[in-house]
Design a protein around this motif. Structure first.
Motif, mmCIF file in Angstrom:
data_model
loop_
_atom_site.group_PDB
_atom_site.id
_atom_site.type_symbol
_atom_site.label_atom_id
_atom_site.label_comp_id
_atom_site.label_asym_id
_atom_site.label_seq_id
_atom_site.Cartn_x
_atom_site.Cartn_y
_atom_site.Cartn_z
ATOM 1 N N PRO A 4 0.832 -1.454 0.105
ATOM 2 C CA PRO A 4 -0.169 0.017 -0.038
ATOM 3 C C PRO A 4 0.833 1.239 0.074
ATOM 4 O O PRO A 4 0.484 2.143 -0.536
ATOM 5 N N ASN A 5 1.943 1.240 0.788
ATOM 6 C CA ASN A 5 2.758 2.630 0.655
ATOM 7 C C ASN A 5 3.413 2.713 -0.622
ATOM 8 O O ASN A 5 3.479 3.942 -1.150
ATOM 9 N N ALA A 6 3.663 1.718 -1.570
ATOM 10 C CA ALA A 6 4.177 2.026 -2.844
ATOM 11 C C ALA A 6 2.925 2.389 -3.626
ATOM 12 O O ALA A 6 3.413 3.359 -4.423
ATOM 13 N N GLN A 7 2.049 2.080 -3.530
ATOM 14 C CA GLN A 7 0.611 2.525 -4.514
ATOM 15 C C GLN A 7 0.576 3.938 -4.149
ATOM 16 O O GLN A 7 0.196 4.610 -4.816
ATOM 17 N N GLU A 8 0.596 4.336 -2.698
ATOM 18 C CA GLU A 8 0.277 5.536 -2.265
ATOM 19 C C GLU A 8 1.480 6.581 -2.818
ATOM 20 O O GLU A 8 1.173 7.601 -3.316
ATOM 21 N N ASP A 9 2.762 6.022 -2.758
ATOM 22 C CA ASP A 9 3.929 6.905 -3.299
ATOM 23 C C ASP A 9 3.679 6.972 -4.830
ATOM 24 O O ASP A 9 3.923 8.028 -5.037
ATOM 25 N N PHE A 10 3.299 6.005 -5.307
ATOM 26 C CA PHE A 10 2.879 6.159 -6.848
ATOM 27 C C PHE A 10 1.906 7.084 -7.080
ATOM 28 O O PHE A 10 1.986 8.118 -8.154
ATOM 29 N N ALA A 11 0.862 7.204 -6.322
ATOM 30 C CA ALA A 11 -0.402 8.008 -6.626
ATOM 31 C C ALA A 11 0.280 9.583 -6.330
ATOM 32 O O ALA A 11 0.167 10.377 -7.094
ATOM 33 N N LYS A 12 0.938 9.602 -5.393
ATOM 34 C CA LYS A 12 1.693 10.937 -4.743
ATOM 35 C C LYS A 12 2.522 11.494 -5.998
ATOM 36 O O LYS A 12 2.605 12.645 -6.265
ATOM 37 N N LEU A 13 3.339 10.627 -6.578
ATOM 38 C CA LEU A 13 4.328 10.941 -7.548
ATOM 39 C C LEU A 13 3.618 11.424 -8.863
ATOM 40 O O LEU A 13 3.937 12.480 -9.595
ATOM 41 N N SER A 14 2.571 10.656 -9.198
ATOM 42 C CA SER A 14 1.647 11.037 -10.360
ATOM 43 C C SER A 14 0.940 12.197 -10.236
ATOM 44 O O SER A 14 1.010 13.351 -11.082
ATOM 45 N N ASP A 15 0.645 12.664 -8.935
ATOM 46 C CA ASP A 15 0.016 14.130 -8.584
ATOM 47 C C ASP A 15 0.956 14.947 -8.773
ATOM 48 O O ASP A 15 0.952 16.252 -9.335
ATOM 49 N N ASP A 16 2.115 14.834 -8.175
ATOM 50 C CA ASP A 16 3.174 15.801 -8.091
ATOM 51 C C ASP A 16 3.692 15.991 -9.740
ATOM 52 O O ASP A 16 3.865 17.154 -10.043
ATOM 53 N N LEU A 17 3.691 15.039 -10.512
ATOM 54 C CA LEU A 17 4.107 15.334 -12.037
ATOM 55 C C LEU A 17 2.805 15.963 -12.883
ATOM 56 O O LEU A 17 3.241 17.024 -13.362
ATOM 57 N N ALA A 22 1.568 21.347 -15.149
ATOM 58 C CA ALA A 22 0.713 22.345 -15.100
ATOM 59 C C ALA A 22 1.577 23.617 -14.827
ATOM 60 O O ALA A 22 1.256 24.696 -15.552
ATOM 61 N N ASP A 23 2.343 23.564 -13.836
ATOM 62 C CA ASP A 23 3.303 24.835 -13.604
ATOM 63 C C ASP A 23 4.198 25.126 -14.929
ATOM 64 O O ASP A 23 4.453 26.337 -15.099
ATOM 65 N N VAL A 24 4.762 24.092 -15.500
ATOM 66 C CA VAL A 24 5.670 24.177 -16.615
ATOM 67 C C VAL A 24 4.769 24.758 -17.946
ATOM 68 O O VAL A 24 5.253 25.819 -18.440
ATOM 69 N N ALA A 25 3.442 24.438 -18.141
ATOM 70 C CA ALA A 25 2.515 24.989 -19.098
ATOM 71 C C ALA A 25 2.328 26.398 -18.553
ATOM 72 O O ALA A 25 2.386 27.262 -19.621
ATOM 73 N N LYS A 26 1.979 26.769 -17.511
ATOM 74 C CA LYS A 26 1.992 28.155 -16.973
ATOM 75 C C LYS A 26 2.989 29.059 -17.174
ATOM 76 O O LYS A 26 3.037 30.260 -17.501
ATOM 77 N N LEU A 27 4.178 28.612 -16.970
ATOM 78 C CA LEU A 27 5.543 29.258 -17.098
ATOM 79 C C LEU A 27 5.733 29.542 -18.669
ATOM 80 O O LEU A 27 6.155 30.705 -18.932
ATOM 81 N N THR A 28 5.368 28.506 -19.308
ATOM 82 C CA THR A 28 5.610 28.484 -20.769
ATOM 83 C C THR A 28 4.686 29.742 -21.519
ATOM 84 O O THR A 28 5.205 30.317 -22.195
ATOM 85 N N GLU A 29 3.455 29.700 -20.806
ATOM 86 C CA GLU A 29 2.416 30.694 -21.379
ATOM 87 C C GLU A 29 2.872 32.089 -20.951
ATOM 88 O O GLU A 29 2.966 33.020 -21.620
ATOM 89 N N THR A 30 3.431 32.171 -19.616
ATOM 90 C CA THR A 30 3.857 33.603 -19.276
ATOM 91 C C THR A 30 5.138 33.812 -19.898
ATOM 92 O O THR A 30 5.365 35.093 -20.428
ATOM 93 N N LEU A 31 6.120 33.188 -20.303
ATOM 94 C CA LEU A 31 7.163 33.456 -20.982
ATOM 95 C C LEU A 31 6.772 33.879 -22.417
ATOM 96 O O LEU A 31 7.525 34.869 -23.146
ATOM 97 N N ALA A 32 6.014 33.233 -23.081
ATOM 98 C CA ALA A 32 5.494 33.740 -24.371
ATOM 99 C C ALA A 32 4.761 34.970 -24.339
ATOM 100 O O ALA A 32 5.258 35.882 -25.438
#
Length: 115
Positions: A4-17, A22-32
């Motif tokens: 269960p810890n591995a699945q939770e860690d994978f879920a957190k990692l997916s959320d973080d990614l 989303a942050d990179v997309a916002k940064l790209t829009e701002t730079l553009a």
């Protein structure tokens, strides 16, 4: 429990990614948008300088045209005065004028004849 810890860690990692994406997309829009604004500003600066250069060139051309016309008028006046002087000299001494014309024609003939 390890699983269960591995699945939770994978879920957190997916959320973080997903958040990172989303942050990179916002940064790209701002730079553009920043690049677009800077590009427009630079284009306006160049256009302004081109307009100023054009105005200076037009003013210089107008000044040259005015100066050229003044020189033309001066030369025209001098030629008319010279023509009047030559006419007066011919009227005062018609035989001398004819002899001078014959002399000039003779010299011109000598210079242009073939050898």
């Amino acid at each position: 429990m390890a699983q269960p810890n591995a699945q939770e860690d994978f879920a957190k990692l997916s959320d973080d990614l997903a958040t990172l994406r989303a942050d990179v997309a916002k940064l790209t829009e701002t730079l553009a948008s920043i690049a677009k604004a800077e590009g427009e500003s630079a284009a306006e600066a160049v256009a302004s300088r081109v307009r100023a250069g054009k105005a200076r060139a037009e003013a210089a051309a107008a000044n040259l045209a005015d100066e050229g016309y003044a020189v033309y008028e001066d030369a025209k006046g001098r030629a008319q005065a010279l023509g009047g002087d030559v006419g007066a000299a011919i009227e005062r001494n018609p035989y001398g004028a004819v002899l001078a014309a014959l002399g000039v024609g003779f010299v011109f003939g000598l210079l242009t004849r073939g050898r």
